[in-house]
Design an enzyme around this catalytic site. Structure first.
Site, mmCIF file in Angstrom:
data_model
loop_
_atom_site.group_PDB
_atom_site.id
_atom_site.type_symbol
_atom_site.label_atom_id
_atom_site.label_comp_id
_atom_site.label_asym_id
_atom_site.label_seq_id
_atom_site.Cartn_x
_atom_site.Cartn_y
_atom_site.Cartn_z
ATOM 1 N N SER A 180 1.044 -1.215 0.128
ATOM 2 C CA SER A 180 0.186 0.563 0.130
ATOM 3 C C SER A 180 0.629 1.893 0.415
ATOM 4 O O SER A 180 1.355 1.756 -0.697
ATOM 5 C CB SER A 180 -0.476 0.066 0.971
ATOM 6 O OG SER A 180 -1.565 1.206 0.984
ATOM 7 N N ASP A 212 0.081 -4.059 -3.809
ATOM 8 C CA ASP A 212 -1.735 -3.183 -3.449
ATOM 9 C C ASP A 212 -0.866 -1.879 -3.291
ATOM 10 O O ASP A 212 -1.461 -1.341 -2.342
ATOM 11 C CB ASP A 212 -2.292 -3.927 -2.678
ATOM 12 C CG ASP A 212 -4.032 -3.769 -3.607
ATOM 13 O OD1 ASP A 212 -3.904 -3.468 -4.641
ATOM 14 O OD2 ASP A 212 -4.346 -3.823 -2.717
ATOM 15 N N HIS A 217 -7.802 -5.578 -0.093
ATOM 16 C CA HIS A 217 -6.242 -4.927 -0.001
ATOM 17 C C HIS A 217 -5.308 -5.340 1.569
ATOM 18 O O HIS A 217 -4.533 -5.293 1.467
ATOM 19 C CB HIS A 217 -7.326 -3.275 0.644
ATOM 20 C CG HIS A 217 -5.296 -2.632 0.318
ATOM 21 N ND1 HIS A 217 -4.893 -2.466 -0.477
ATOM 22 C CD2 HIS A 217 -4.872 -1.705 1.661
ATOM 23 C CE1 HIS A 217 -4.116 -1.377 -0.184
ATOM 24 N NE2 HIS A 217 -4.074 -1.013 0.853
#
Length: 386
Positions: A224, A255, A310
């Site tokens: 992330s 991600d 996620h």
């Protein structure tokens, strides 16, 4: 409470047993705090470290989920969860040196919340340095002052009112990438035999790492916010460039949240990146930014794991109780062990290719093209057959 809460992490599937230790250097926020995962020698009855090492991290997670009253509940339910590695276990020497992975956590996370992927990669013969960032993006972190050893805690910070999020996050991502560079410098010092005092005084001598890290084979990896941190780290500093004996050759972004990376930096990302995305997080705009990089470098790959969300890249997906899985949105439809297997095998195949490793990870090369069970190239909304 939604059933018994436990953390169902597995031991690594690679040939090495895994140890870990915590390292803190410096007595200001400009120092470093990280958890090292490394191949270790077998040790009977070894202690296993706590997954959430301090109550303050439970409070940080509670504040982040806007459930401040739930800190005691999180601590009660998860405070005894442990990671299946040998705490301060004896380092397994390697005359040729283990390649190094510097791991950057996501927004609101901290150094231990990716233990599943870190220990898995360490079991295949890597030293993994899981950094805890001090840019106010961790749910909590701390340092110890020099005067009296007092702990100074650094809380998570929301975007200040009236400030545009892009500029706030851009400043953070640059600090994060600089911290990754400092980890490389730290591991250079340790590997060269310099005496590096560990503020935490662990029962583990960093001198055991001397000569056992291959600093010509370094990658940055993250999830992330940590994913885009890994991309920025590739261009942040000269020693992360080709030609330096200690250089980062590639990045693996799980991600990645591409939002904070300014447009002017895209042409400077010349090294290959492996983007491993979940099915439920990325937007067409974010994928377009990744494709800007893949259009400049044919070795940059973008794949998506179907049935993942996620948090499938975090340890939260391995919580067995329903309550916390719901709170953290941690479960997709894909079995979490299958998701970890795809992630680690794709990463290992990519690292073999770009770190010039003499292993058998090329058996998973198909994953890099999005070929395999539960994986597709690019993103579902970009994929012509979906």
């Amino acid at each position: 409470m939604g059933g018994t809460q436990s953390l169902a992490l597995q031991q690594g599937k690679g040939p090495h047993q895994v140890g870990c230790t915590d390292v803190m250097v410096g007595h200001t926020w400009q120092g470093l705090l990280l958890r090292l995962f490394y191949p270790c020698l077998p040790q009977g009855g070894a202690e296993q470290p706590l997954w959430i090492p301090r109550y303050e991290y439970c409070a940080g997670l509670a504040n982040l989920t806007l459930l401040s009253c739930s800190a005691p509940l999180i601590s009660l339910a998860l405070g005894s969860c442990r990671v299946p590695v040998s705490w301060n276990g004896p380092f397994k020497p390697c005359s040729t040196g283990y390649p190094l992975i510097i791991f950057s956590h996501g927004l609101g996370a901290f150094r231990t919340l990716y233990s599943s992927v870190c220990l898995e990669l360490a079991s295949w013969g890597f030293v993994v340095a899981a950094l805890e960032h001090r840019d106010h993006s961790a749910s909590a972190t701390y340092f110890c002052t020099a005067e009296d050893g007092r702990e100074e805690w650094i809380p998570y910070q929301q975007v200040p009112q009236g400030q545009k999020e892009f500029y706030f996050r851009k400043k953070q991502v640059h600090q994060r990438a600089e911290e990754c560079v400092r980890v490389l410098r730290l591991l250079e010092d340790i590997s060269s035999g310099k005496s590096v005092p560990n503020v935490l005084h662990q029962d583990f001598s960093l001198s055991m790492l001397k000569g056992s890290i291959d600093l010509s084979r370094v990658t940055v990896m993250g999830h992330s916010f940590g994913g885009v941190t890994a991309v920025l780290a590739l261009v942040k500093e000269p020693r992360f460039s080709a030609g330096h004996p200690s250089c980062c050759r590639c990045a693996v972004a799980l991600d990645a949240w591409m939002f904070p990376l300014e447009n002017a930096l895209y042409p400077e990302v010349t090294k290959p990146v492996l983007f491993i995305n979940s099915e439920k997080f990325q937007t067409p705009e974010s994928i377009a930014k990744m494709k800007r990089l893949s259009s400049r470098n044919s070795q940059t790959k973008i794949i998506t794991i179907l049935g993942s969300v996620h948090h499938s890249h975090t340890d939260f997906t391995f919580l067995t109780g329903k309550l916390f899985s719901l709170i953290f949105g941690a479960r997709g439809t894909l079995d979490p062990y299958k998701g970890l297997e795809i992630t680690s095998q794709a990463a290992l195949a990519f690292l073999q290719k770009h770190l010039n490793l003499q292993e058998e990870f090329a058996q998973w090369d198909n994953l890099l093209e999005g070929i395999g069970d539960s994986v597709v190239p690019e993103a579902p909304f970009c994929h012509p057959n979906l």
